[in-house]
Design a protein around this motif. Structure first.
Motif, PDB file in Angstrom:
ATOM      1  N   GLY A 177      51.394   4.322  64.497  1.00 24.95           N
ATOM      2  CA  GLY A 177      52.580   5.002  63.998  1.00 24.95           C
ATOM      3  C   GLY A 177      52.224   6.175  63.112  1.00 24.95           C
ATOM      4  O   GLY A 177      52.868   7.236  63.177  1.00 24.95           O
ATOM      5  N   TYR A 182      47.438  -7.134  64.397  1.00 26.19           N
ATOM      6  CA  TYR A 182      48.401  -6.521  65.321  1.00 26.19           C
ATOM      7  C   TYR A 182      49.283  -5.517  64.582  1.00 26.19           C
ATOM      8  O   TYR A 182      49.517  -4.405  65.060  1.00 26.19           O
ATOM      9  CB  TYR A 182      49.275  -7.595  65.974  1.00 26.19           C
ATOM     10  CG  TYR A 182      48.533  -8.649  66.746  1.00 26.19           C
ATOM     11  CD1 TYR A 182      47.263  -8.410  67.266  1.00 26.19           C
ATOM     12  CD2 TYR A 182      49.091  -9.911  66.957  1.00 26.19           C
ATOM     13  CE1 TYR A 182      46.573  -9.384  67.984  1.00 26.19           C
ATOM     14  CE2 TYR A 182      48.416 -10.891  67.670  1.00 26.19           C
ATOM     15  CZ  TYR A 182      47.159 -10.626  68.178  1.00 26.19           C
ATOM     16  OH  TYR A 182      46.480 -11.599  68.878  1.00 26.19           O
ATOM     17  N   GLU A 183      49.775  -5.943  63.412  1.00 23.57           N
ATOM     18  CA  GLU A 183      50.652  -5.042  62.657  1.00 23.57           C
ATOM     19  C   GLU A 183      49.875  -3.862  62.087  1.00 23.57           C
ATOM     20  O   GLU A 183      50.379  -2.737  62.044  1.00 23.57           O
ATOM     21  CB  GLU A 183      51.359  -5.793  61.534  1.00 23.57           C
ATOM     22  CG  GLU A 183      52.372  -4.922  60.816  1.00 23.57           C
ATOM     23  CD  GLU A 183      53.263  -5.690  59.864  1.00 23.57           C
ATOM     24  OE1 GLU A 183      53.729  -5.081  58.882  1.00 23.57           O
ATOM     25  OE2 GLU A 183      53.496  -6.892  60.099  1.00 23.57           O
ATOM     26  N   TRP A 196      49.418  -1.412  64.875  1.00 24.01           N
ATOM     27  CA  TRP A 196      50.705  -0.779  65.176  1.00 24.01           C
ATOM     28  C   TRP A 196      51.043   0.279  64.133  1.00 24.01           C
ATOM     29  O   TRP A 196      51.498   1.379  64.468  1.00 24.01           O
ATOM     30  CB  TRP A 196      51.798  -1.841  65.222  1.00 24.01           C
ATOM     31  CG  TRP A 196      53.166  -1.303  65.518  1.00 24.01           C
ATOM     32  CD1 TRP A 196      54.193  -1.095  64.632  1.00 24.01           C
ATOM     33  CD2 TRP A 196      53.657  -0.882  66.805  1.00 24.01           C
ATOM     34  NE1 TRP A 196      55.286  -0.574  65.266  1.00 24.01           N
ATOM     35  CE2 TRP A 196      54.994  -0.433  66.598  1.00 24.01           C
ATOM     36  CE3 TRP A 196      53.117  -0.846  68.087  1.00 24.01           C
ATOM     37  CZ2 TRP A 196      55.777   0.039  67.640  1.00 24.01           C
ATOM     38  CZ3 TRP A 196      53.906  -0.369  69.120  1.00 24.01           C
ATOM     39  CH2 TRP A 196      55.215   0.074  68.899  1.00 24.01           C
ATOM     40  N   ASP A 197      50.812  -0.045  62.872  1.00 22.70           N
ATOM     41  CA  ASP A 197      51.088   0.909  61.796  1.00 22.70           C
ATOM     42  C   ASP A 197      50.170   2.126  61.886  1.00 22.70           C
ATOM     43  O   ASP A 197      50.604   3.258  61.647  1.00 22.70           O
ATOM     44  CB  ASP A 197      50.901   0.239  60.433  1.00 22.70           C
ATOM     45  CG  ASP A 197      51.969  -0.802  60.152  1.00 22.70           C
ATOM     46  OD1 ASP A 197      52.995  -0.814  60.857  1.00 22.70           O
ATOM     47  OD2 ASP A 197      51.775  -1.611  59.220  1.00 22.70           O
ATOM     48  N   TRP A 209      59.945   3.091  64.369  1.00 24.19           N
ATOM     49  CA  TRP A 209      58.632   2.624  64.832  1.00 24.19           C
ATOM     50  C   TRP A 209      58.231   1.327  64.136  1.00 24.19           C
ATOM     51  O   TRP A 209      57.848   0.346  64.789  1.00 24.19           O
ATOM     52  CB  TRP A 209      57.583   3.697  64.588  1.00 24.19           C
ATOM     53  CG  TRP A 209      56.204   3.305  65.045  1.00 24.19           C
ATOM     54  CD1 TRP A 209      55.251   2.634  64.339  1.00 24.19           C
ATOM     55  CD2 TRP A 209      55.642   3.534  66.349  1.00 24.19           C
ATOM     56  NE1 TRP A 209      54.129   2.435  65.095  1.00 24.19           N
ATOM     57  CE2 TRP A 209      54.339   2.979  66.335  1.00 24.19           C
ATOM     58  CE3 TRP A 209      56.093   4.164  67.504  1.00 24.19           C
ATOM     59  CZ2 TRP A 209      53.498   3.027  67.443  1.00 24.19           C
ATOM     60  CZ3 TRP A 209      55.252   4.221  68.618  1.00 24.19           C
ATOM     61  CH2 TRP A 209      53.975   3.660  68.569  1.00 24.19           C
ATOM     62  N   TYR A 210      58.324   1.333  62.804  1.00 24.24           N
ATOM     63  CA  TYR A 210      57.882   0.156  62.065  1.00 24.24           C
ATOM     64  C   TYR A 210      58.760  -1.054  62.357  1.00 24.24           C
ATOM     65  O   TYR A 210      58.249  -2.157  62.578  1.00 24.24           O
ATOM     66  CB  TYR A 210      57.870   0.437  60.568  1.00 24.24           C
ATOM     67  CG  TYR A 210      57.446  -0.779  59.781  1.00 24.24           C
ATOM     68  CD1 TYR A 210      56.125  -1.218  59.811  1.00 24.24           C
ATOM     69  CD2 TYR A 210      58.379  -1.517  59.055  1.00 24.24           C
ATOM     70  CE1 TYR A 210      55.734  -2.361  59.130  1.00 24.24           C
ATOM     71  CE2 TYR A 210      57.992  -2.661  58.365  1.00 24.24           C
ATOM     72  CZ  TYR A 210      56.669  -3.081  58.404  1.00 24.24           C
ATOM     73  OH  TYR A 210      56.295  -4.224  57.742  1.00 24.24           O
ATOM     74  N   GLY A 236      57.994  -2.675  65.859  1.00 23.24           N
ATOM     75  CA  GLY A 236      56.767  -3.463  65.886  1.00 23.24           C
ATOM     76  C   GLY A 236      56.857  -4.693  65.019  1.00 23.24           C
ATOM     77  O   GLY A 236      56.390  -5.787  65.405  1.00 23.24           O
ATOM     78  N   ARG A 237      57.451  -4.556  63.840  1.00 22.93           N
ATOM     79  CA  ARG A 237      57.541  -5.692  62.915  1.00 22.93           C
ATOM     80  C   ARG A 237      58.379  -6.820  63.494  1.00 22.93           C
ATOM     81  O   ARG A 237      58.095  -8.009  63.273  1.00 22.93           O
ATOM     82  CB  ARG A 237      58.117  -5.236  61.577  1.00 22.93           C
ATOM     83  CG  ARG A 237      58.261  -6.350  60.545  1.00 22.93           C
ATOM     84  CD  ARG A 237      56.902  -6.963  60.199  1.00 22.93           C
ATOM     85  NE  ARG A 237      57.050  -8.103  59.324  1.00 22.93           N
ATOM     86  CZ  ARG A 237      57.021  -8.026  57.986  1.00 22.93           C
ATOM     87  NH1 ARG A 237      56.873  -6.840  57.388  1.00 22.93           N
ATOM     88  NH2 ARG A 237      57.140  -9.115  57.265  1.00 22.93           N
TER      89      ARG A 237
END
Length: 275
Positions: free
Chosen positions: A188, A180-181, A184-185, A214-215, A218-219
C-alpha cells in the motif's frame, strides 16, 4: 519440533528493559515523521508544524489505542487494573490509534489554518509504512497471530527460519498474520507513493481515502484469520466491522467529492498543463 521464542526484550540496563516492541514502534514513528517533513515542504507545510502536531498526536494515539484495546478486553482488565498501563507488553489497537491521531490532526490543522485534507495526504502513505514496520513489534511479542497451521505449510511459504520459529505459539504453529498485514501495508505504501505523485491525477484528500480503502480491505481479511481479535456481541470481530464500514464509506466519499466538487485542488498539478 518446538523452538524457543525470540526474546522480546532487546536490552536490559539494570532494572530498565527496552522491548523490541517499543523499538519497532519508535522506528516506525521516526521514519514516518521524516518522510512527512520531506513531503510537507513541497506543499508549504513547515517542519515545525509536523513536529508540533506529532508531539500532540503521538501520545493521544497511544492513549486512544490502549483505551480501545482495554475497552474490548474489559472482562479481563477489570480484575487486573494494574496491567492497564503496561503497553510495553503489547495490547494497543491500531484503529484506536488512528482515530485518536485523526482527531488531533483535524484540530491542529484547523487551529493553524492548514488544509486538513492536504496534511492528511502528506502523512497517509507514511502512516501505512509505519503500520508495516509496527507489525514486527507484534511478531516479537508473539501476538496478532493466526489460526493453527502446520510446519510444512510455513516451510512452503519459504519463510526465514526465525519467523517459523517465532510462529510456534501456545504449543502449535500459527499463521503469520502479522506478516500478511505487514506485506499488505508495504504494498500500500508503494502504491500510494507512486499514485500520489502522478501529476493532475489525484484531488486533494484522495490519497487519504485511497489509504483507508486499501488498509481496510486488507485488514478485513487478515482479521478474519486471526485468533486474538477483539470481539463484541456474538463474537463479532470489531476490526472487521470497522474495516467494512471504512472501506465503503471511503469509496462513497471519494465518488461523492468527485461528482459534486469539481473545483477540488489537485494534489500535484503539472504547471505545463492548463486544466
Amino acid at each position: 519440533m518446538a523452538y524457543l521464542a525470540l526474546n522480546p526484550i532487546a536490552v536490559r540496563i539494570g532494572s530498565i528493559e527496552v522491548h523490541w516492541y517499543g523499538i519497532f514502534i519508535a522506528s516506525a514513528v521516526m521514519l514516518a515523521v521524516y518522510l512527512s517533513i520531506v513531503e510537507g515542504k513541497k506543499h508549504g507545510i513547515k517542519s515545525d508544524n509536523i513536529y508540533d502536531m506529532i508531539l500532540l498526536a503521538l501520545p493521544t494515539a497511544v492513549i486512544c489505542a490502549r483505551i480501545y484495546y482495554v475497552a474490548f478486553q474489559w472482562n479481563y482488565y477489570q480484575y487486573h487494573l494494574d496491567e492497564i498501563i503496561r503497553i510495553w507488553d503489547g495490547g494497543i489497537a491500531i484503529y484506536g490509534a488512528l482515530i485518536g491521531a485523526a482527531i488531533v490532526v483535524y484540530l491542529y490543522c484547523r487551529n493553524k489554518f492548514i488544509p486538513v485534507w492536504l496534511m492528511l495526504d502528506v502523512i497517509a502513505p507514511t502512516v501505512i509504512l509505519g503500520q508495516a514496520i509496527g507489525r514486527w513489534g507484534n511478531f516479537m511479542n508473539q501476538e496478532a497471530f493466526g489460526q493453527i497451521t502446520s510446519l510444512s505449510f510455513l516451510n512452503h511459504l519459504h519463510l526465514p527460519h526465525f519467523i517459523i520459529q517465532q510462529m510456534f505459539i501456545q504449543g502449535a504453529y500459527r499463521q503469520p498474520t502479522f506478516l500478511y498485514e505487514s506485506i499488505w501495508d508495504l504494498l500500500g505504501f508503494v502504491l500510494l507513493m507512486n499514485i500520489r505523485h502522478m501529476p493532475n491525477f489525484l484531488k486533494r484528500g484522495e490519497t487519504t481515502l485511497l489509504y483507508i480503502i486499501w488498509y481496510a480491505f486488507g485488514r478485513f481479511f487478515v482479521e478474519g484469520m486471526r485468533t486474538d481479535s477483539l470481539v463484541v456481541f456474538y463474537d463479532i470481530r470489531i476490526s472487521q466491522i470497522l474495516s467494512f464500514v471504512l472501506f465503503f464509506a471511503a469509496i462513497g466519499l471519494l465518488i461523492y467529492r468527485r461528482k459534486n466538487y469539481h473545483d477540488l485542488p489537485l494534489y500535484i498539478k503539472d504547471k505545463a498543463i492548463n486544466i
